[in-house]
Each structure stands twice: as C-alpha cells, then as structure tokens.
Design a protein around this motif. Structure first.
Motif, short mmCIF file in Angstrom:
data_model
loop_
_atom_site.label_atom_id
_atom_site.label_comp_id
_atom_site.label_asym_id
_atom_site.label_seq_id
_atom_site.Cartn_x
_atom_site.Cartn_y
_atom_site.Cartn_z
N MET A 129 0.84 -1.19 0.00
CA MET A 129 0.00 0.00 0.00
C MET A 129 0.88 1.24 0.00
N ARG A 130 0.70 2.07 -1.00
CA ARG A 130 1.48 3.30 -1.11
C ARG A 130 0.69 4.43 -0.45
N LYS A 131 1.02 4.67 0.83
CA LYS A 131 0.26 5.63 1.63
C LYS A 131 1.21 6.51 2.42
N ALA A 132 0.66 7.64 2.86
CA ALA A 132 1.42 8.53 3.74
C ALA A 132 0.45 9.34 4.58
N ASN A 133 0.90 9.69 5.78
CA ASN A 133 0.17 10.58 6.67
C ASN A 133 1.18 11.61 7.17
N ILE A 134 1.03 12.85 6.73
CA ILE A 134 2.00 13.90 7.04
C ILE A 134 1.28 15.08 7.69
N SER A 135 1.90 15.62 8.73
CA SER A 135 1.37 16.81 9.40
C SER A 135 2.43 17.90 9.43
N ARG A 136 1.96 19.13 9.45
CA ARG A 136 2.83 20.30 9.57
C ARG A 136 2.08 21.35 10.37
N LYS A 137 2.67 21.78 11.47
CA LYS A 137 2.04 22.79 12.31
C LYS A 137 3.03 23.93 12.52
N THR A 138 2.61 25.14 12.16
CA THR A 138 3.41 26.33 12.36
C THR A 138 2.55 27.36 13.09
N SER A 139 3.10 28.52 13.32
CA SER A 139 2.30 29.58 13.94
C SER A 139 1.27 30.14 12.97
N GLU A 140 1.37 29.76 11.68
CA GLU A 140 0.43 30.26 10.67
C GLU A 140 -0.59 29.23 10.21
N THR A 141 -0.22 27.95 10.23
CA THR A 141 -1.11 26.90 9.72
C THR A 141 -1.00 25.62 10.51
N ASP A 142 -2.01 24.78 10.36
CA ASP A 142 -2.03 23.43 10.92
C ASP A 142 -2.59 22.52 9.83
N ASN A 176 -7.68 9.11 -8.98
CA ASN A 176 -8.11 7.87 -8.34
C ASN A 176 -7.31 7.61 -7.06
N PHE A 177 -7.02 8.71 -6.35
CA PHE A 177 -6.34 8.62 -5.07
C PHE A 177 -7.39 8.63 -3.96
N ASN A 178 -7.00 8.33 -2.75
CA ASN A 178 -7.80 8.65 -1.56
C ASN A 178 -7.03 9.75 -0.84
N LEU A 179 -7.72 10.85 -0.55
CA LEU A 179 -7.04 12.00 0.04
C LEU A 179 -7.91 12.64 1.11
N THR A 180 -7.31 12.79 2.28
CA THR A 180 -7.92 13.55 3.37
C THR A 180 -7.02 14.75 3.64
N ILE A 237 3.30 12.73 -1.21
CA ILE A 237 3.55 12.03 -2.47
C ILE A 237 4.91 11.33 -2.41
N ALA A 238 5.93 12.07 -1.95
CA ALA A 238 7.28 11.49 -1.87
C ALA A 238 7.31 10.29 -0.93
N GLU A 239 6.69 10.41 0.24
CA GLU A 239 6.71 9.30 1.19
C GLU A 239 5.94 8.09 0.66
N ALA A 240 4.79 8.33 0.03
CA ALA A 240 3.98 7.23 -0.48
C ALA A 240 4.69 6.50 -1.62
N LEU A 241 5.49 7.21 -2.41
CA LEU A 241 6.21 6.57 -3.51
C LEU A 241 7.44 5.80 -3.03
N ASN A 247 -2.90 18.59 8.08
CA ASN A 247 -2.76 17.13 8.16
C ASN A 247 -3.28 16.55 6.86
N ILE A 248 -2.45 15.72 6.23
CA ILE A 248 -2.83 15.09 4.97
C ILE A 248 -2.59 13.58 5.06
N GLU A 249 -3.62 12.83 4.68
CA GLU A 249 -3.52 11.39 4.51
C GLU A 249 -3.72 11.12 3.02
N LEU A 250 -2.77 10.43 2.41
CA LEU A 250 -2.81 10.16 0.98
C LEU A 250 -2.61 8.67 0.74
N GLU A 251 -3.47 8.10 -0.06
CA GLU A 251 -3.32 6.72 -0.53
C GLU A 251 -3.30 6.79 -2.05
#
Length: 191
Positions: free
Chosen positions: A1-14, A48-52, A78-82, A16-20
């Motif tokens: 399964m080519r998937k990734a769950n990546i988060s980034r939190k800064t003082s400007e944004t929060d 034809n991805f799954n994306l949250t 994308i990089a992590e899932a590949l 979270n992306i889950e990609l399959e």
C-alpha cells in the motif's frame, strides 16, 4: 500500500494530509477555501487517489500560507507514499480540456525538483482562492515531492483553466506512478 500521513504545524497553519495513491477517488477535504477544496477534490477523483486534507490557517491575513503549506505537505506525502519508486513508470503526461481551456502537464518523478509553468489569469481571485497561488502551490508540490513538472494552460475562464491544471496534474501523476516493472528506472540506479 502506497500511503502517507503527514502533518505540519506552524504559527500560521495546521495541516494534516492522509494520501493513498492506489485509492478509489475518495476525498475528504477541508481547507476553509471553497474553491481550493473543489480543486483538491477534482485532483483526488481524477487521480483515483484517496485524500484527506484537514487544513486551518491564518485566512484572516490571506490564503497564501494555507495554500503554500498544503502544497508542501501534499508534496511530502507524495514522496513518502512513492518510497523508493521501484518499478514506477517515472514519467507521465496529460492534456485535459475544460470547455475553452486546455491544460497540459508533463512530469518526471526522478528526484529532481523543478517547475516550469505557463499560466496567466485575468482575475485576482476565483472565489476566495488567489489565482497567483496556483504557481506557488505547484512549486511547493514539485519541491517537496522532488518532481520535475512542466505545466501549460490557456483559455478565457480562470475557473476552467485552474481546474484543468489540477486534473492534468492528477492524470500525469497517475501515469507516472504506475508500476510497470521492477527496479529503478534510471541509469544512476537511484531516483
């Protein structure tokens, strides 16, 4: 399964992306920018991805930080899932029409980030989405996924042009990431 769950939190944004990558076109997108949600949903469906995507940010300032950081995190996903990219086609391209607009995207997942984009927009915004952020969003994806991407769009309606670009990116990525063999498609032996 080519998937990734990546988060980034800064003082400007929060963000979270889950990609399959090998998904069914299922999207659960919430950025607070309606047109951006629409574009990410189109990308998901046509690739034809799954994306949250759950993204919040300082929209009271403008949409810049949220769109840029979403591009950063999506590129990282994308990089992590590949992973090591073994067996992938590596190159992909697509030409997508939308009424009077036509977008083309050609990309190489070979590990060298570069973006060339030929896109001009008449309006400053489509909904609450700043049209100048189109190039910036794709720059963030290219840099963080280590993708070489060339994109071109023409037409009269900015909505159509931007949507055609997102769809062309989805189809080009789908074609480049397809497994068609074994090993790494590079004379260097690595991507």
């Amino acid at each position: 399964m080519r998937k990734a769950n990546i988060s980034r939190k800064t003082s400007e944004t929060d963000i979270n992306i889950e990609l399959e990558l090998d998904g069914k076109g299922l999207a659960d997108i919430s950025t607070g920018i309606g047109f951006f949600d629409h574009m990410l949903t189109a990308f998901t469906k046509h690739g034809n991805f799954n994306l949250t995507v759950k993204a919040t940010g300082d929209l009271i300032v403008d949409d810049h930080h949220l769109i840029e950081d979403t591009g950063i995190v999506l590129g990282q996903a994308i990089a992590e899932a590949l992973a090591d990219k073994a067996g992938i086609a590596r190159f992909g391209e697509a030409r997508i029409p939308m009424d009077e607009a036509l977008a083309s995207v050609a990309l190489d997942l070979g590990g060298r980030s570069y973006l060339v984009m030929d896109a001009e927009f008449k309006a400053q915004k489509v909904g609450e989405f700043s049209t100048q952020m189109v190039v910036h969003f794709f720059e963030a994806i290219a840099q963080n996924s280590k993708t070489n991407m060339h994109a071109h769009v023409y037409g009269d309606n900015d909505h159509h042009k931007i949507e055609a670009l997102f769809k062309a990116f989805a189809y080009a990525l789908r074609r480049a990431m397809v497994i068609e063999g074994e090993g790494i498609k590079s004379t260097k032996g690595v991507l």
